[in-house]
Design a protein around this motif. Structure first.
Motif, PDB file in Angstrom:
ATOM      1  N   SER A  59      19.220   8.532  29.791  1.00 14.80           N
ATOM      2  CA  SER A  59      18.163   9.423  30.268  1.00 14.80           C
ATOM      3  C   SER A  59      17.899   9.147  31.748  1.00 14.80           C
ATOM      4  O   SER A  59      18.209   8.081  32.264  1.00 14.80           O
ATOM      5  N   LYS A  60      17.295  10.126  32.396  1.00 13.83           N
ATOM      6  CA  LYS A  60      16.987  10.007  33.810  1.00 13.83           C
ATOM      7  C   LYS A  60      15.487   9.844  33.981  1.00 13.83           C
ATOM      8  O   LYS A  60      14.702  10.401  33.222  1.00 13.83           O
ATOM      9  N   LYS A  61      15.084   9.101  35.000  1.00 13.57           N
ATOM     10  CA  LYS A  61      13.671   8.811  35.226  1.00 13.57           C
ATOM     11  C   LYS A  61      12.850  10.075  35.455  1.00 13.57           C
ATOM     12  O   LYS A  61      11.687  10.126  35.106  1.00 13.57           O
ATOM     13  N   GLU A  63      13.503  13.198  34.310  1.00  8.81           N
ATOM     14  CA  GLU A  63      13.714  14.268  33.321  1.00  8.81           C
ATOM     15  C   GLU A  63      12.409  14.916  32.869  1.00  8.81           C
ATOM     16  O   GLU A  63      12.357  16.123  32.649  1.00  8.81           O
ATOM     17  N   GLU A  66      11.434  17.810  35.136  1.00 10.86           N
ATOM     18  CA  GLU A  66      12.484  18.765  35.491  1.00 10.86           C
ATOM     19  C   GLU A  66      11.961  20.189  35.660  1.00 10.86           C
ATOM     20  O   GLU A  66      12.221  20.841  36.680  1.00 10.86           O
ATOM     21  N   TYR A 105      18.620  13.465  42.164  1.00 11.07           N
ATOM     22  CA  TYR A 105      18.138  14.323  41.075  1.00 11.07           C
ATOM     23  C   TYR A 105      17.940  15.750  41.567  1.00 11.07           C
ATOM     24  O   TYR A 105      18.361  16.709  40.907  1.00 11.07           O
ATOM     25  N   LEU A 109      19.848  19.128  40.341  1.00  6.49           N
ATOM     26  CA  LEU A 109      19.141  20.316  39.847  1.00  6.49           C
ATOM     27  C   LEU A 109      19.548  21.561  40.637  1.00  6.49           C
ATOM     28  O   LEU A 109      19.728  22.636  40.066  1.00  6.49           O
ATOM     29  N   GLU A 112      22.942  22.509  39.281  1.00  3.76           N
ATOM     30  CA  GLU A 112      22.871  22.964  37.892  1.00  3.76           C
ATOM     31  C   GLU A 112      22.248  24.355  37.776  1.00  3.76           C
ATOM     32  O   GLU A 112      22.721  25.198  37.005  1.00  3.76           O
TER      33      GLU A 112
END
Length: 134
Positions: A59-61, A63, A66, A105, A109, A112
């Protein structure tokens, strides 16, 4: 490193280990970090497979934030990662995250969700030369 590059690297490390080469030699031959060689040196195939599976489920810190970050990026396309970090700290004071984490991050994003960084065009024009003042 891409997923498809990981298995050949592991097998190359193990092959050179079987040939009797040292860890530093293997690192130089494969042009990878000696720490990487050390990490995978004694792993079995099953342990390496488990390691790769853990990488995919990590997992990402950021998330939890988001949706909020994506909405900011869509609304303000020229928003920088530093500004995102400032806004997160203003809203969630106890957030302990490194600048590079936020930068990576936000970059992920943008890729993505297909949100390009809007470039600001600097507005300027020639100014009359001012007299020399002593």
């Amino acid at each position: 490193m891409k997923k498809e590059e990981r298995w050949p690297m592991y097998f190359a490390i193990q092959e050179q280990k079987r040939l009797g080469l040292g860890k530093s030699q293997v690192a130089r031959n494969l042009e990878i970090s000696r720490n990487t060689v050390i990490k995978f040196w004694d792993l079995t195939v099953n342990e390496y497979k488990e390691f790769l599976e853990r990488l995919e489920t990590r997992s990402k810190k950021l998330e939890a934030f988001e949706a909020e970050i994506v909405s900011w990026l869509r609304k303000y396309t020229d928003l920088s990662a530093a500004q995102v970090m400032d806004w997160l700290k203003e809203r969630y004071g106890g957030l302990e995250v490194a600048e590079s984490t936020v930068r990576n991050y936000v970059r992920g994003l943008r890729m993505e969700y297909g949100i390009p960084m809007a470039k600001r065009m600097r507005q300027y024009h020639a100014v009359e030369e001012l007299p020399f003042v002593v």
